[in-house]
Design an enzyme around this catalytic site. Sequence first.
Site, PDB file in Angstrom:
ATOM      1  N   PRO A   1     -61.113  37.990  48.270  1.00  0.00           N
ATOM      2  CA  PRO A   1     -59.988  37.342  47.609  1.00  0.00           C
ATOM      3  C   PRO A   1     -58.738  38.221  47.660  1.00  0.00           C
ATOM      4  CG  PRO A   1     -61.366  38.405  45.987  1.00  0.00           C
ATOM      5  CD  PRO A   1     -62.025  38.659  47.323  1.00  0.00           C
ATOM      6  N   GLY A   2     -57.596  37.609  47.858  1.00  0.00           N
ATOM      7  CA  GLY A   2     -56.329  38.330  47.795  1.00  0.00           C
ATOM      8  C   GLY A   2     -55.450  37.730  46.708  1.00  0.00           C
ATOM      9  N   ARG A   3     -54.987  36.517  46.990  1.00  0.00           N
ATOM     10  CA  ARG A   3     -54.052  35.852  46.090  1.00  0.00           C
ATOM     11  C   ARG A   3     -54.596  35.706  44.665  1.00  0.00           C
ATOM     12  NH1 ARG A   3     -50.346  32.118  47.936  1.00  0.00           N
ATOM     13  NH2 ARG A   3     -51.611  31.977  49.819  1.00  0.00           N
TER      14      ARG A   3
ATOM     15  N   ARG B   1     -41.886  32.812  50.168  1.00  0.00           N
ATOM     16  CA  ARG B   1     -42.799  31.678  50.032  1.00  0.00           C
ATOM     17  C   ARG B   1     -42.094  30.333  49.862  1.00  0.00           C
ATOM     18  NH1 ARG B   1     -46.078  30.957  46.583  1.00  0.00           N
ATOM     19  NH2 ARG B   1     -47.653  30.084  47.930  1.00  0.00           N
TER      20      ARG B   1
ATOM     21  N   CYS C   1     -27.623  34.004  54.379  1.00  0.00           N
ATOM     22  CA  CYS C   1     -26.875  32.961  55.083  1.00  0.00           C
ATOM     23  C   CYS C   1     -27.800  31.952  55.757  1.00  0.00           C
ATOM     24  CB  CYS C   1     -25.956  33.616  56.092  1.00  0.00           C
ATOM     25  SG  CYS C   1     -24.862  34.784  55.280  1.00  0.00           S
ATOM     26  N   GLU C   2     -28.588  31.266  54.942  1.00  0.00           N
ATOM     27  CA  GLU C   2     -29.459  30.196  55.428  1.00  0.00           C
ATOM     28  C   GLU C   2     -29.642  29.227  54.282  1.00  0.00           C
ATOM     29  OE1 GLU C   2     -32.653  30.417  57.828  1.00  0.00           O
ATOM     30  OE2 GLU C   2     -32.354  32.461  58.560  1.00  0.00           O
TER      31      GLU C   2
HETATM   32  C1  LIG Z   1     -55.816  36.302  54.172  1.00  0.00           C
HETATM   33  C2  LIG Z   1     -57.283  36.506  54.221  1.00  0.00           C
HETATM   34  C3  LIG Z   1     -58.008  36.611  53.028  1.00  0.00           C
HETATM   35  C4  LIG Z   1     -57.386  36.457  51.669  1.00  0.00           C
HETATM   36  O1  LIG Z   1     -56.891  35.185  51.436  1.00  0.00           O
HETATM   37  P1  LIG Z   1     -56.418  34.785  49.951  1.00  0.00           P
HETATM   38  O2  LIG Z   1     -55.979  33.394  50.095  1.00  0.00           O
HETATM   39  O3  LIG Z   1     -55.294  35.691  49.601  1.00  0.00           O
HETATM   40  O4  LIG Z   1     -57.584  34.943  49.059  1.00  0.00           O
HETATM   41  C5  LIG Z   1     -59.361  36.846  53.129  1.00  0.00           C
HETATM   42  N1  LIG Z   1     -59.980  36.964  54.328  1.00  0.00           N
HETATM   43  C6  LIG Z   1     -59.289  36.877  55.490  1.00  0.00           C
HETATM   44  C7  LIG Z   1     -60.027  37.027  56.772  1.00  0.00           C
HETATM   45  C8  LIG Z   1     -57.932  36.639  55.481  1.00  0.00           C
HETATM   46  O5  LIG Z   1     -57.264  36.537  56.634  1.00  0.00           O
END
Ligand SMILES: *Cc1c(COP(=O)(O)O)cnc(C)c1O
Length: 450
Positions: free
Chosen positions: A300-302, A338, A370-371
Site C-alpha cells: 500500500p502507498g496511498r 493531481r 501559465c496553464e
Molecule cells: C504504485 C504501486 C503500488 C502502490 O499503489 P497505491 O495505490 O499507492 O497503494 C503498489 N505496488 C505497485 C507495483 C505499484 O506500482
Amino acid sequence: MVTPLPVLDTDPDPSFAELLAARPHLEMHAFDGLVMEDVPLARIAEVAGTPTWVYSAGALRRRARALKAALDGAGLRASVHYAVKANSNLAVLRVLAAEGLGADVVSEGELRAARAAGIPASTIVFSGVGKTERELRLALAEDILQINIESAEEAGMLSALAASLGRTARVALRVNPDVDARTHAKITTGKSENKFGVAIDDAPALYARLATLPGIEPVGVATHIGSQITSGMAAYRAAYACLAELVQALRGAGLPVKHVDCGGGLGIPYRDEPAPLPEALAGAIKTTLGPLGLPVMLEPGRWIAGPAGVLLASVVLQKQGAARRFLVLDAAMNDLVRPAMYEAWHGILPVSPVAAASPLTPADVVGPVCETGDTFARGRALPSLTPGALVAFLDAGAYGAAMSSTYNMRPLAAEVLVDGDRFAVVRDRQGFDEMLAGQRQPAWLGNPQP
Ligand SMILES: *Cc1c(COP(=O)(O)O)cnc(C)c1O
C-alpha cells in the site's frame, strides 16, 4: 449537431466540519485555527513559509497499525511493503520503518531512499516494468527480498546478470489478471492492454522457465491492478481468485510457490466517496488466497500516506473575474498535480478560525502557473480570503510532493513532519541557486551580457 449539456454535479461538497471529522489528526481550534496533532499550521507557515507539505507522524503510525491489525484480524500471515513512490521523504520512511514496514520500490532512487531510511534490504521488493541493468545490479548487490519480474525479456536479463555476478535473485512473477479496477484510466494497471505484468495465460510456462534459469529462484506470484480503488472489492477478488488458480496450477506442476504479493491500490475518500476499509481488503484476500495457506505481501502507498499529509498554501490575491471569483494561491500544479492530471478533488480548508466561520461563496481555486489546467477546484464554497491567508489541501500526503516538479522554474516546496507537539522541517525549500546548479554554459555562447 447538438452539443450535450454538461452534467451538473448537484451533490453538495462536504462541509469543513464533515471533512475534519473524518481526519482525526486535524482539528479547528477557536484560537489557533487549523491544527495538525498539537501544532497550529499557521505556526508552521511562519517558520517554513508556503507552499509547504506537512505530514502527521501520528497519522502515519495509526494507519500502518490499522492496516496490520486488519490483516492480523483476518488471520493472515502478511507483510506490508510500503510503496515508496507515494511519498519518499526520508522522515516519512523512517516513521514507517519504525512501524516494521518494508518497502516496495520502483527505481534506484527509491531503493536508495529506502535504505537511507534504514529499511532493511531483506524487506524490500523491486517492482516496475522497465528496471534497468544498473537498477537490477544494485538490487542484486543489496540482496533485496524480492524482484518482481514483468516479462520473459526481463527474466532473461536478470538471469544473465545474476549468474555473471554469482548471485541468486528471488523472483516473483507479476501477472496481469485482465480485471478492470474501475479507477481513473491513468492509474489502472491490471487490464490486458496495460503495460504491466505478463498475461495470465502465459504465466505457468514462464514460471516453469524461471525455475530453470541460472541465478533465479522463483518464489511467488504478484499482481497490482491499479491505484485509488474505491469501487468495492469485486476487482480485487477477481484478481486474487485468478492468482489462487495460478498458484494451484503451479503447485500441480511441482513448482515451488512461497508467497503471494497482493500489490497495493486501496483507495481513500478524498471527498465523501465510500471507500473500502482495510478489513474489506483483508477479507477479500482471505476468501480467495486464504485456502492456499501461504504468507501474503501487501504494497500500500496511498492508503498509508495520503490522509496523513496536507499542502499548506497562501493566498496571493483574490481576483474578481468577469464570471467568477478566483482565489490565486502560491501553490500550483507543479506542487500538487493531481487535480490537473486526474481531475482529482481535494478538500481545501481555511487555516484561520475566523475565515473558517465566515460566509461561503463559490470560488475557483487556482495556482499562478501559465496553464488553465493549473486549477485546483472550481466553484468551491470558500470564504473571502485576503492576501497572505492560509489554506490547507487535505489528503496531500501521497502522490503530492513525490509528483511535484519545478515547472515554471518554481522551487520544490519545503516538507515538515509533525509529531505530537513537535515539528521539524524535513526537507528545505529548494533554493534558486540550487535550481540552476546543474546547468552549464558552452564556451561558444560567450559570457552573458550584464
Ligand atoms: C504504485 C504501486 C503500488 C502502490 O499503489 P497505491 O495505490 O499507492 O497503494 C503498489 N505496488 C505497485 C507495483 C505499484 O506500482
